[in-house]
Design an enzyme around this catalytic site. Structure first.
Site, mmCIF file in Angstrom:
data_model
loop_
_atom_site.group_PDB
_atom_site.id
_atom_site.type_symbol
_atom_site.label_atom_id
_atom_site.label_comp_id
_atom_site.label_asym_id
_atom_site.label_seq_id
_atom_site.Cartn_x
_atom_site.Cartn_y
_atom_site.Cartn_z
ATOM 1 N N CYS A 82 -6.757 20.107 49.994
ATOM 2 C CA CYS A 82 -7.767 19.090 49.670
ATOM 3 C C CYS A 82 -8.636 19.605 48.534
ATOM 4 O O CYS A 82 -8.984 20.787 48.511
ATOM 5 C CB CYS A 82 -8.676 18.820 50.872
ATOM 6 S SG CYS A 82 -7.867 18.064 52.268
ATOM 7 N N GLU A 83 -8.989 18.728 47.613
ATOM 8 C CA GLU A 83 -9.924 19.117 46.557
ATOM 9 C C GLU A 83 -11.312 19.353 47.145
ATOM 10 O O GLU A 83 -12.048 20.209 46.689
ATOM 11 C CB GLU A 83 -10.001 18.028 45.486
ATOM 12 C CG GLU A 83 -8.793 17.977 44.601
ATOM 13 C CD GLU A 83 -8.930 16.930 43.504
ATOM 14 O OE1 GLU A 83 -10.048 16.451 43.250
ATOM 15 O OE2 GLU A 83 -7.901 16.609 42.898
#
Length: 143
Positions: free
Chosen positions: A51-52
């Site tokens: 996930c960013e």
């Protein structure tokens, strides 16, 4: 399999939205309902990779039923997590195995509006949830 009451509430609310802006606002409102995680729970071992944004996911068992707890530093992702939790919490392992979670986000009218990075983040969360469930299954075999 029938929808839990909170999931039915979410489905009705999101289906009533006329467009993405309304859905995005509603998504952020749902995210505000997530119970906060403690500092100890927001640790590296509970972090979702891929996930960013920062996302943490915890899986707990209550008898035969599973409870997920989650948090994120991103508002829209918190909303997606809240919607995931209302769909999966309180289900048994066999019920979880039958769920079509990407289909759940389609039903809510969210899947087509997610940016590639949010969609990838959601996929990473679903993958991590499956890994946690698989790890608990293996742990049960070893005892």
């Amino acid at each position: 399999m029938s929808l839990p009451a909170n999931a039915q509430t979410a489905l009705h609310a999101f289906r009533a939205c006329s467009g993405w802006e309304q859905r995005a606002r509603l998504l952020m409102q749902w995210g505000e309902q997530l119970a906060p995680l403690s500092e100890n729970e927001r640790c590296e071992s509970n972090r979702v990779t891929g996930c960013e944004s920062q996302v943490w996911l915890l899986l707990e068992r209550n008898g035969e039923e599973w409870q997920l707890r989650a948090s994120s530093d991103a508002r829209l992702l918190r909303g997606l997590l809240a919607l995931l939790l209302v769909r999966v919490n309180g289900l048994t392992r066999s019920e979880l195995a039958q769920l079509d979670l990407p289909g759940w986000f389609d039903q809510l009218g969210l899947a087509r509006n997610l940016s590639p990075s949010r969609s990838n983040g959601l996929q990473a969360v679903l993958k991590r949830m499956q890994q946690l469930l698989d790890a608990t299954d293996q742990g049960a075999v070893n005892h």
